[in-house]
Write an enzyme that holds these catalytic residues in place. Sequence first.
Site, PDB file in Angstrom:
ATOM      1  N   CYS A 145       0.827  -1.209   0.000  1.00 40.15           N
ATOM      2  CA  CYS A 145       0.000   0.000   0.000  1.00 40.15           C
ATOM      3  C   CYS A 145       0.861   1.259   0.000  1.00 40.15           C
ATOM      4  O   CYS A 145       1.317   1.703   1.060  1.00 40.15           O
ATOM      5  CB  CYS A 145      -0.936  -0.015   1.208  1.00 40.15           C
ATOM      6  N   CYS A 148      -0.477   4.136   2.058  1.00 41.31           N
ATOM      7  CA  CYS A 148      -0.321   4.010   3.514  1.00 41.31           C
ATOM      8  C   CYS A 148       1.129   4.280   3.925  1.00 41.31           C
ATOM      9  O   CYS A 148       1.390   4.903   4.941  1.00 41.31           O
ATOM     10  CB  CYS A 148      -0.671   2.595   3.979  1.00 41.31           C
ATOM     11  N   ASP A 149       2.073   3.777   3.146  1.00 43.64           N
ATOM     12  CA  ASP A 149       3.467   3.743   3.598  1.00 43.64           C
ATOM     13  C   ASP A 149       4.431   4.606   2.792  1.00 43.64           C
ATOM     14  O   ASP A 149       5.603   4.719   3.155  1.00 43.64           O
ATOM     15  CB  ASP A 149       3.973   2.281   3.572  1.00 43.64           C
TER      16      ASP A 149
END
Length: 336
Positions: A145, A148-149
């Site tokens: 992701c 997300c990261d």
Amino acid sequence: MSHAPTPAETALPAHSRVLIVGSGPAGYTAAVYASRAMLEPVLIQGMQPGGQLTITTEVENWPGETEIQGPDLMVKMEAHAAAMGARIFIDTVTRLDLKARPFVAELDSGRRITADAVILATGAQARWLELESEEKFKGFGVSACATCDGFFYRNREVVVVGGGNTAVEEALFLTKFASKVTLVHRRDSLRAEKILQDRLFKNPKINVIWDHEVLEVQGDEQPLGVTCVRLRNLKTGTEQTVPADGVFVAIGHAPASELVAGQLELHHGGYVKVEPGSTRTSIPGVFAAGDLTDHIYRQAVTSAGMGCMAALDAERWLADHHMAGAPAPDEAEIPA
Ligand code: NAP
């Protein structure tokens, strides 16, 4: 993410005419339609409320929105379903018994609900390369992701694996942070939409390595972290190592059908089988919509369309079995 106005305060009913499992475009659209049919649906959101779109960025192919952030779109869908009267719960179905009617769902919270009809809209989950080294560095440099990261890779070098829309979108997104993005693809052409390919090829931060597979993610032990990726050329067999602080695996998705495996007919590697042109599964009264059943289109808009179909199919089925406006039934068997 904001939530529907009621779920926290409303007690889960013991029974629902329509139970919707999943909260992506299919689940929320089914909830809108079932609510408008006065079926008072109960929707259980699952582990990732809002589904896959909550971990994307810009969505440019949702009709009516030239550009909208994925998480914002899902907040709107949830609010829409709640406004129509759907009862939405932040919980996860851990067990679903479809052997007899009413169907029984057990939830992670320990609660239980029965239902006359079930609409399955559990979507799909990211696929992994299934390498030991990938597993070792998951959460320590290996991710599925970018939204997300990606932030952790400011001025770092990253590798993205895959050649579909997700891989190309993640590579483009990562250029906001990373100093260099290397896209590794196993073939010599991408399957991503042409408009995305065009953006990828024009981006000076992105380099594509064609015809290569990932053999191993390598890194440091203390602290645990990725340093490079070992690749093999699938045409020549030669190996090379590419420096990387992060590896983003974007090689597609697998249907989240664990809940119904062994109960419903599945096909194409785990997708719930539905009668062509409908959302009817192999068990009468159980309907499936979205990525859980669609191995071809897998778009937000097609999922939403199938969610609509599932609600209409469920409504018709309940009416045919005299349950469209009925109160909670007794445990009598209903003929298919
Ligand atoms: P996808 O389209 O199935 O693409 C998966 C990619 O990963 C393919 O390029 C595939 O290679 C590669 N791959 C699969 N297994 C691999 C393995 N073991 N090792 C290395 N590479 C592997 O998946 P996706 O990109 O996640 O997209 C899923 C669906 O969502 C698609 O229908 C897509 O259109 C849709 N989507 C749409 C948008 C959008 O419209 N903005 C955004 C994201 C996703 P091959 O090409 O060789 O098969």
